[in-house]
Design an enzyme around this catalytic site. Structure first.
Site, short mmCIF file in Angstrom:
data_model
loop_
_atom_site.label_atom_id
_atom_site.label_comp_id
_atom_site.label_asym_id
_atom_site.label_seq_id
_atom_site.Cartn_x
_atom_site.Cartn_y
_atom_site.Cartn_z
N TYR A 7 -1.10 49.61 -10.33
CA TYR A 7 0.07 49.47 -9.47
C TYR A 7 1.17 50.46 -9.86
CZ TYR A 7 3.75 47.61 -6.57
OH TYR A 7 4.74 47.50 -5.62
N LEU A 35 -3.61 46.75 -9.72
CA LEU A 35 -2.93 45.86 -10.64
C LEU A 35 -2.51 46.60 -11.91
CD1 LEU A 35 -5.28 42.74 -10.35
CD2 LEU A 35 -3.22 43.26 -9.03
N SER A 36 -1.41 46.18 -12.47
CA SER A 36 -0.91 46.70 -13.74
C SER A 36 -0.80 48.23 -13.68
CB SER A 36 -1.81 46.23 -14.88
OG SER A 36 -1.09 46.23 -16.10
N ALA A 37 -1.54 48.96 -14.52
CA ALA A 37 -1.44 50.42 -14.48
C ALA A 37 -1.83 50.98 -13.13
CB ALA A 37 -2.31 51.04 -15.57
#
Length: 448
Positions: free
Chosen positions: A171, A167-169
């Site tokens: 991803y 997720l987020s960083a």
């Protein structure tokens, strides 16, 4: 980390602990506590433990001494399984975090970069597997590391195995692999940015504590925790986050290509996609048990058909994604042929001093997000007309959509293409003209 307190508890005091556990503890933290390499006397240690103890406490941004030092000792800074370098990306991702890994709950971008570079240069490594389980981390350093992963896959196959979160960083890094393999319960996405502000003023008032901030420079104390956040500062922070989100989407698009383009990445609005929904949305490529998928990768890492990297385009049936009309409007079309020869990027106007004044009208967070989305749409439409505009720069400078449309029309008019825009617009677009096309029609009619 309180090194002095750790040293007092670890050295010169009786301990009830297995010697092997003590050795493992000191091998990992000893160099950081003492600031230098440590040796062990009276405890039998194997070569691997000694190698670990000799590791430096940090990896440099400008060199790869950590990997080189391990290589001199006949080891690698990553695990190798069946010729595949396995690089763990777990926990909170941090910048300038030294050589730290999952055991600390943090993983540093420098450490990952050192492993990526070493694996790319090692002729015995046939492929790179990113073992990812992270909810994200710091913005600083993430995009640069993503570029290095994307460059590495040009030399060797790179696959991302998610178990269970990217997720987020997390991803950002996963999206740079050739393929993303996701378990049935795995989650990917969260293509967005968040910032936290703590307002301690109420608590301080209750305790009778007054904080006086003496500063030089109007913006020196922006977003300080001792005062409520001013709306103008909130406005600026919101714009900065929108700019980073644009960069986030651009980086994802660079890694995913036609599987998840820039506009489609923005259209997810930071939603999290799980399992089959992630595959349908184009955020991942395969739903499989990571162990089974890794064995297949190790069996023939170089036998991947490049055409198989293309996954399904975004399916917006999921309840946590925007509707298809929103994505269609924001996605550049390949049917529209830009008139004339492509021109250099449009020079964006500089905001007036009135727009930057402290007493300028304050926009809500929702209004800023809506305006950023409209700017992205204008830039996508302009690209279809052969006009290149940096959307992130436009948002950062606070340029209004109508200003950008005017600049596009002025640029096209200077090329004498306004009539061509209307003449070459496809029939499908006639039913629902873009704001730029509508403005061009109005301008052409007025000039007759």
């Amino acid at each position: 980390m309180h090194h002095a307190q750790i040293a007092q508890r670890a050295f010169n005091t009786p301990l009830m602990v297995d010697p092997a556990k003590a050795l493992a503890f000191l091998s990992g933290l000893g160099p950081r506590i003492t600031g230098q390499d440590i040796t062990f006397q009276g405890v039998e240690a194997n070569a691997a433990d000694q190698t670990t103890a000799a590791l430096p406490a940090r990896a440099s941004l400008f060199g790869n001494d950590l990997a080189q030092r391990q290589e001199r000792n006949g080891a690698q800074p990553y695990a190798v399984v069946d010729g595949i370098a396995v690089i763990e990306i777990a926990g909170t991702l941090v910048h300038r975090g030294a050589w730290i890994g999952q055991s600390s709950g943090l993983t540093s971008y420098e450490g990952i970069a050192a492993q990526i570079d070493a694996a790319s240069a090692n002729p015995a490594v046939h492929g790179i597997a990113l073992d990812i389980d992270s909810f994200g981390g710091e913005v600083a350093g993430a995009f640069d590391l993503a570029d290095r992963i994307r460059a590495a896959r040009a030399r060797k196959p790179v696959q991302a195995f998610v178990a269970e979160h990217a997720l987020s960083a997390g991803y950002v890094l996963a999206s740079q692999a050739d393929r993303i393999i996701l378990p049935r319960t795995g989650a990917v996405g969260s293509i967005g940015v968040v910032a936290l502000h703590t307002d301690m003023s109420g608590a301080l008032d209750q305790k009778g504590i007054a904080v006086t901030l003496i500063h030089a420079g109007v913006h020196k104390i922006d977003a300080n925790p001792y005062q409520p956040l001013p709306e103008t500062v909130h406005d600026q922070m919101q714009r900065e986050l929108e700019v980073v989100r644009f960069l986030f989407a651009e980086t994802v698009a660079a890694g995913r290509g036609d599987r998840l383009g820039h506009a489609a990445a923005l259209a997810t609005e930071a939603a999290v996609f799980r399992g089959a929904n992630a595959i349908a949305a184009g955020l991942a490529d395969e739903l499989a048990d990571p162990v089974t998928a890794f064995r297949a990768f190790a069996a023939a890492p170089g036998g991947i058909n490049p055409t198989s990297r293309k996954g399904p385009q975004m399916n917006t049936d999921s309840t946590d994604t925007p509707n298809s009309d929103q994505i269609a409007d924001a996605t550049p079309s390949t049917e529209f042929v830009a008139p004339g020869t492509p021109e250099p990027p449009v020079a964006l106007p500089t905001p007036t001093s009135e727009a930057l004044a402290p007493d300028a009208p304050v926009m809500s967070a929702d209004a800023i997000r809506a305006e950023a989305a409209e700017v992205a749409q204008v830039c996508a439409q302009a690209a279809r007309l052969g006009v290149d505009i940096d959307a992130a720069d436009a948002v950062a400078r606070g340029l209004k959509p109508e200003v950008l449309r005017a600049r596009v029309l002025a640029d096209l008019a200077s090329r004498g293409d306004a009539a061509g825009i209307i003449a070459t617009a496809p029939a499908a677009a006639a039913a629902k003209d873009s704001p730029i096309i509508a403005a061009a029609k109005k301008a052409a009619t007025a000039s007759r």
